[in-house]
Structure formats: structure tokens, C-alpha cells
Motif scaffolding. Structure first.
Motif, PDB file in Angstrom:
ATOM      1  N   TRP A 171     -11.719  13.696   5.996  1.00  0.00           N
ATOM      2  CA  TRP A 171     -13.007  13.050   6.259  1.00  0.00           C
ATOM      3  C   TRP A 171     -13.799  13.818   7.316  1.00  0.00           C
ATOM      4  O   TRP A 171     -15.018  13.904   7.255  1.00  0.00           O
ATOM      5  N   VAL A 172     -13.111  14.411   8.287  1.00  0.00           N
ATOM      6  CA  VAL A 172     -13.783  15.275   9.267  1.00  0.00           C
ATOM      7  C   VAL A 172     -14.447  16.466   8.564  1.00  0.00           C
ATOM      8  O   VAL A 172     -15.601  16.814   8.850  1.00  0.00           O
ATOM      9  N   SER A 173     -13.741  17.074   7.626  1.00  0.00           N
ATOM     10  CA  SER A 173     -14.315  18.211   6.895  1.00  0.00           C
ATOM     11  C   SER A 173     -15.517  17.786   6.063  1.00  0.00           C
ATOM     12  O   SER A 173     -16.512  18.515   5.980  1.00  0.00           O
ATOM     13  N   MET A 174     -15.447  16.617   5.449  1.00  0.00           N
ATOM     14  CA  MET A 174     -16.564  16.148   4.632  1.00  0.00           C
ATOM     15  C   MET A 174     -17.791  15.840   5.497  1.00  0.00           C
ATOM     16  O   MET A 174     -18.923  16.178   5.131  1.00  0.00           O
ATOM     17  N   LEU A 175     -17.589  15.208   6.653  1.00  0.00           N
ATOM     18  CA  LEU A 175     -18.711  14.941   7.549  1.00  0.00           C
ATOM     19  C   LEU A 175     -19.297  16.236   8.100  1.00  0.00           C
ATOM     20  O   LEU A 175     -20.522  16.365   8.248  1.00  0.00           O
ATOM     21  N   SER A 176     -18.433  17.197   8.419  1.00  0.00           N
ATOM     22  CA  SER A 176     -18.913  18.496   8.904  1.00  0.00           C
ATOM     23  C   SER A 176     -19.797  19.168   7.859  1.00  0.00           C
ATOM     24  O   SER A 176     -20.869  19.698   8.178  1.00  0.00           O
ATOM     25  N   ARG A 177     -19.360  19.146   6.610  1.00  0.00           N
ATOM     26  CA  ARG A 177     -20.173  19.731   5.537  1.00  0.00           C
ATOM     27  C   ARG A 177     -21.481  18.970   5.379  1.00  0.00           C
ATOM     28  O   ARG A 177     -22.540  19.564   5.152  1.00  0.00           O
ATOM     29  N   VAL A 191     -10.302  22.743  14.574  1.00  0.00           N
ATOM     30  CA  VAL A 191      -8.840  22.704  14.639  1.00  0.00           C
ATOM     31  C   VAL A 191      -8.356  22.194  13.290  1.00  0.00           C
ATOM     32  O   VAL A 191      -8.688  21.072  12.877  1.00  0.00           O
ATOM     33  N   LYS A 192      -7.578  23.002  12.598  1.00  0.00           N
ATOM     34  CA  LYS A 192      -7.115  22.674  11.256  1.00  0.00           C
ATOM     35  C   LYS A 192      -6.116  21.520  11.293  1.00  0.00           C
ATOM     36  O   LYS A 192      -5.341  21.365  12.234  1.00  0.00           O
ATOM     37  N   GLY A 193      -6.161  20.709  10.225  1.00  0.00           N
ATOM     38  CA  GLY A 193      -5.184  19.640  10.076  1.00  0.00           C
ATOM     39  C   GLY A 193      -3.870  20.152   9.536  1.00  0.00           C
ATOM     40  O   GLY A 193      -3.787  21.258   8.983  1.00  0.00           O
ATOM     41  N   GLU A 194      -2.827  19.337   9.665  1.00  0.00           N
ATOM     42  CA  GLU A 194      -1.504  19.761   9.226  1.00  0.00           C
ATOM     43  C   GLU A 194      -1.403  19.831   7.707  1.00  0.00           C
ATOM     44  O   GLU A 194      -0.713  20.696   7.158  1.00  0.00           O
ATOM     45  N   ILE A 195      -2.074  18.917   6.997  1.00  0.00           N
ATOM     46  CA  ILE A 195      -2.010  18.889   5.537  1.00  0.00           C
ATOM     47  C   ILE A 195      -3.314  19.378   4.918  1.00  0.00           C
ATOM     48  O   ILE A 195      -3.320  20.228   4.029  1.00  0.00           O
ATOM     49  N   ALA A 196      -4.420  18.852   5.382  1.00  0.00           N
ATOM     50  CA  ALA A 196      -5.730  19.222   4.829  1.00  0.00           C
ATOM     51  C   ALA A 196      -6.788  18.932   5.876  1.00  0.00           C
ATOM     52  O   ALA A 196      -6.566  18.196   6.847  1.00  0.00           O
ATOM     53  N   GLY A 197      -7.964  19.509   5.676  1.00  0.00           N
ATOM     54  CA  GLY A 197      -9.104  19.198   6.531  1.00  0.00           C
ATOM     55  C   GLY A 197      -8.963  19.728   7.934  1.00  0.00           C
ATOM     56  O   GLY A 197      -8.270  20.722   8.198  1.00  0.00           O
ATOM     57  N   VAL A 201     -13.928  19.216  14.795  1.00  0.00           N
ATOM     58  CA  VAL A 201     -14.943  20.226  14.500  1.00  0.00           C
ATOM     59  C   VAL A 201     -16.080  20.047  15.490  1.00  0.00           C
ATOM     60  O   VAL A 201     -16.461  18.912  15.815  1.00  0.00           O
ATOM     61  N   VAL A 202     -16.619  21.158  15.983  1.00  0.00           N
ATOM     62  CA  VAL A 202     -17.783  21.134  16.865  1.00  0.00           C
ATOM     63  C   VAL A 202     -18.866  21.987  16.223  1.00  0.00           C
ATOM     64  O   VAL A 202     -18.647  23.171  15.923  1.00  0.00           O
ATOM     65  N   LEU A 203     -20.037  21.385  15.980  1.00  0.00           N
ATOM     66  CA  LEU A 203     -21.190  22.074  15.405  1.00  0.00           C
ATOM     67  C   LEU A 203     -22.304  22.150  16.436  1.00  0.00           C
ATOM     68  O   LEU A 203     -22.464  21.235  17.262  1.00  0.00           O
TER      69      LEU A 203
END
Length: 464
Positions: free
Chosen positions: A227-233, A259-265, A269-271
Motif C-alpha cells: 500500500w505504501v508503494s501504491m500511494l507513492s505511485r 526502504v524496501k519491504g521484506e516481501i513486497a512494496g 518512502v520519502v518524496l
């Protein structure tokens, strides 16, 4: 056309009434059909045929063609304006007038005009630069800002008065062409006034600056990291495109740290959003964002709920004017600087040297990190910029103790603390729990179309 089954229409002049009639042209085959249709058409146009006799279908229009001269010497009449066009233009005019009245009530324009006159007298003083050069520079900056604000507001008023005069003239002369031009001018003016009205809601000290957006995964495990990756995008796509309604121009977005997640995402994230009024647009995005969907990481396809905390703080650069964050003084003794290897894809230099930098501000406990640049010096400069921005935001929040404290809103990223919910199952809807605004087109929102949520937050939360 042979075998097409469709007749073309031809305009012919009636000798009895002078009107033009639309008569179906004959097929080119067979010849007998052509002779029959031509004879019927010729009999219709003869003077001895009564007007009541018709060879055309009952639903066929017999009115004269508008805007077509009945003879080569007759002038073409101007197209008449319909009542619908005039009413629509009048409605647009009332909307523009209402927007101007709303804008006029949001600022004390008379006081601003008086302040500009006083600053003009001070700047014209011969001894101002000799007595205090810094004060003179501050006066000139303030005067330039007041000139821009007053000139823009007065320009809108003059444009509205000019359009109102043209609209009155077009309605008196019943000129459809002029009404169309006035309608286009009103539409353009309305869009500009809506953008200007939203910009007036950004009246705080730091609203004109750029900003940093910090995303951190909360409850939800791998789902929260994704969800962090989706919000970042989503925020990156939002910054790279302008507003669909024209109220905002595109910004420049930079990935500062992740900072990468252990499984995914990503765990965090700092933009950095660079551009004028970036912080004003994004400041109400701070809070907990809730996400509900069928998890792709669950083998039993169960519904999962995850949370991400979003923090927004103004940057020291990228705004319309020099930000006060640059004036924050940092004592080297109050900072703990650490270096490490950068994560992710890099090169022969990035992954073999300690180019990533993490700085801890000991008096406040604020921690910032940067690993997006190629060298340690560049990462340290960006990290110091982020630290100044966070300290500046801390000062701003201290001045606004009477208002809703932003850090108090950022409670645990879990149930009961969200400001917005993104639901993809069992139904699709995104709803802001503070304003009540909701949308069903979740794919467009997650693809960066979040301007409507930001505009509603400015209009409703900006009044508090």
C-alpha cells in the motif's frame, strides 16, 4: 449511388412562395425510376400546382433553409440567438459574479491596497537603503507580492465588467455569434476564478513552498508495504500531471528515500514535491490512509485491511519565494551523522561506497535519511534540507496551538484513526471521512487523479 438504397437531398427554389425545398434526388438506375421522380419534381415546382400537393413524406420539413438567400441579390440574414443560448450565458455570468463576490470576501482588499501605498512611500525614501538594507529588501519583496495580488484581483474584476457589457450588447442585438464568443470568455474566466479561489485558501506562511511527503507502513504487514508503494505511485502521478479542471499546474517529483519491504512494496518512502504552492495542495493529505482489498499475498483470497501514515511538511526550496526554512540554524554538535551503503539498483560507485546518509537531531529526536543521490555529499545536503524542513514545520505547529495539531492527528496507523478509506472489495469507493467527499472511480484516483479530494479539503478544512 448504385444499390445504396439512400437518396441524396437537393435544394430547389419554389416559384410560388420563394422558399427553398429539400427534394430527394433520383436514383441513377433504373432509367424509368429517374424519369418518374424528375417529372414529379418538375410538377411540384410549376406555378399551376397547388401548394397543398406534395410528393414528399409527411415527416419531411418544408420550412425555408435558415441563413440561405432566396435569390442571388438577397443578403444573408444574421443567425438569430436562441433563448437557450442566452439563458446559459446569463447563468454563467451569475456564476462568475458569485465567484468574484466570494473572492472579495476572503481578503481585505482595501487594507491590502492601503498597505501597498504605505510601502510605496517607504521604498521611495532616499535614506532607507542607507539605514537598513535588509529592511529595504523585505519591503520590496512585500510590495512586489502585494502588487501581484492586487493586480490579479483587479484584472479579474475588469474582465468581468467587460464581459458583462458585451453580454448585454449581444442580448440586445440578439446576435448568436457574439453570444457564443461571450460564452467562451465566461467559461475561461470561470476556470481562472476557481483556480484563484482555491489559491486564496492557501494563506498560511508555508503554503507557497514545496513539500516533502513521508509514507510509512502501519498495521497490515506485507499488504501495508504494498500500500505504501501504491500511494507513492499515486502521488508521483499526481505531481507529474496538471489538474483536469485547470486549477493546478504540474510539479516536479523526486524520490528521496525508500526502504524496501521484506516481501513486497516499501516500508517507507520519502518524496519531494518541487513547485509553488505544493505544500498548500498537499498539507491536508497528512493522516492515516486505510486500504481494503482481496490480498494477492493470501492463498485463501481473503479480504485484508492495511494502513499507511502520511506526513507532509514544507521544504526549504521549490516555492514561489525563499522559504523561511532556510533560515533554520543547525548546530553540528546537535546532529549525529551516519553513513551506510545505499540499497537498491546502483552502479560501481553507489553500491561499493558509503554514500547513503542518516542524520539524527539529538535535541528533538528527528531522524532523516537520503540515499537517492550518487555521492555522499549530495545525500547529506538533501538530508540537511529535510531536517531544516521538519524543524520549520515544528515551529509552525507551535504557532498554531489553537488549531488542529497535525502531529496529534497522526496517531497509530490502525483502526479508528484513518482520514480516508480506499475500498476495492466488496464494493469500490474512496471516501474522505473529514469532508464526506467520495468517488467510485477508484482506478482513476489511484492513478493520480486526487485533485478533487485536495480541493474539497481546502474548501472545507481551510475554513477551520
Amino acid at each position: 449511388m448504385l444499390g445504396s438504397g439512400r437518396r441524396k437531398l437537393g435544394a430547389f427554389l419554389c416559384h410560388r412562395c420563394g422558399s427553398r425545398l429539400l427534394v430527394p434526388r433520383p436514383f441513377h438506375s433504373p432509367a424509368s425510376n429517374s424519369r418518374r421522380v424528375f417529372s414529379q419534381r418538375d410538377s411540384l415546382l410549376r406555378k399551376d400546382v397547388p401548394p397543398s400537393i406534395s410528393i414528399l413524406p409527411r415527416s419531411f420539413p418544408y420550412q425555408p433553409i435558415r441563413g440561405v438567400a432566396t435569390s442571388p441579390t438577397d443578403p444573408l440574414p444574421p443567425p438569430a440567438a436562441t433563448g437557450t443560448d442566452a439563458s446559459i450565458t446569463s447563468d454563467d455570468q451569475r456564476t462568475v459574479t458569485g465567484l468574484l463576490e466570494r473572492i472579495g470576501g476572503r481578503r481585505d482588499w482595501a487594507q491590502l491596497s492601503k498597505e501597498r501605498e504605505e510601502l510605496q512611500q517607504k521604498v521611495q525614501s532616499n535614506t532607507l537603503w542607507e539605514d537598513n538594507a535588509n529592511e529595504a529588501i523585505a519591503y520590496q519583496k512585500r510590495l512586489s507580492k502585494l502588487d501581484d495580488q492586487l493586480n490579479e484581483y483587479n484584472g479579474f474584476r475588469e474582465k468581468e465588467a467587460e464581459i458583462a457589457e458585451l453580454l448585454s450588447l449581444a442580448q440586445e442585438e440578439n446576435d448568436a455569434g457574439l453570444l457564443e464568443e461571450v460564452g467562451a470568455e465566461l467559461t475561461s474566466l470561470r476556470a481562472n476564478l476557481e483556480a484563484y479561489s482555491l489559491r486564496l485558501m492557501m494563506c498560511e506562511e508555508a503554503d507557497e513552498a514545496g513539500c516533502f511527503i513521508e509514507l510509512r507502513a502501519g498495521a497490515g504487514g506485507a499488504e501495508a508495504c504494498d500500500w505504501v508503494s501504491m500511494l507513492s505511485r499515486m502521488y508521483q502521478r499526481w505531481a507529474d500531471t496538471s489538474s483536469p479542471t485547470g486549477t493546478r499546474q504540474e510539479f516536479e517529483c523526486r524520490l528521496i528515500d525508500e526502504v524496501k519491504g521484506e516481501i513486497a512494496g516499501n516500508k517507507s518512502v520519502v518524496l519531494q514535491i518541487v513547485g509553488s504552492y505544493a505544500y498548500g495542495w498537499c498539507k491536508h493529505e497528512a493522516g492515516v490512509h486505510r486500504f481494503v482489498r482481496i490480498s494477492p499475498f493470501d492463498s485463501t483470497n481473503r479480504r485484508h485491511t492495511s494502513f499507511v501514515s502520511v506526513n507532509v511538511f514544507p521544504s526549504s526550496g521549490g516555492g514561489g519565494e525563499e522559504s523561511s526554512a532556510k533560515n533554520i540554524e543547525l548546530n553540528p554538535g546537535d546532529m549525529k551523522v551516519e553513513t551506510m551503503r545505499a540499497q537498491g539498483a546502483g552502479g560501481q560507485h553507489v553500491n561499493t561506497t558509503d554514500s547513503a546518509v542518516r542524520i539524527t537531531h539529538l535535541p528533538t529526536g528527528i531522524v532523516v535519511a537520503c540515499q537517492s543521490q550518487r555521492s555522499q555529499h549530495q545525500n547529506k545536503a538533501v538530508a540537511l534540507d529535510m531536517l531544516r524542513a521538519k524543524l520549520y514545520e515544528r515551529e509552525l505547529r507551535a504557532k498554531e496551538q489553537a488549531k488542529a495539531d497535525q502531529h496529534a492527528e497522526l496517531t497509530d496507523a490502525a483502526w479508528g484513526s484513518q482520514i480516508r478509506s480506499y475500498v476495492l472489495h466488496p464494493y469500490k469507493m474512496i471516501k474522505d471521512l473529514r469532508t464526506g467527499y467520495e468517488r467510485r472511480d477508484v482506478d482513476r484516483v489511484l492513478d493520480g487523479d486526487v485533485d478533487s479530494f485536495m480541493e474539497q479539503a481546502l474548501l472545507q478544512l481551510g475554513k477551520k
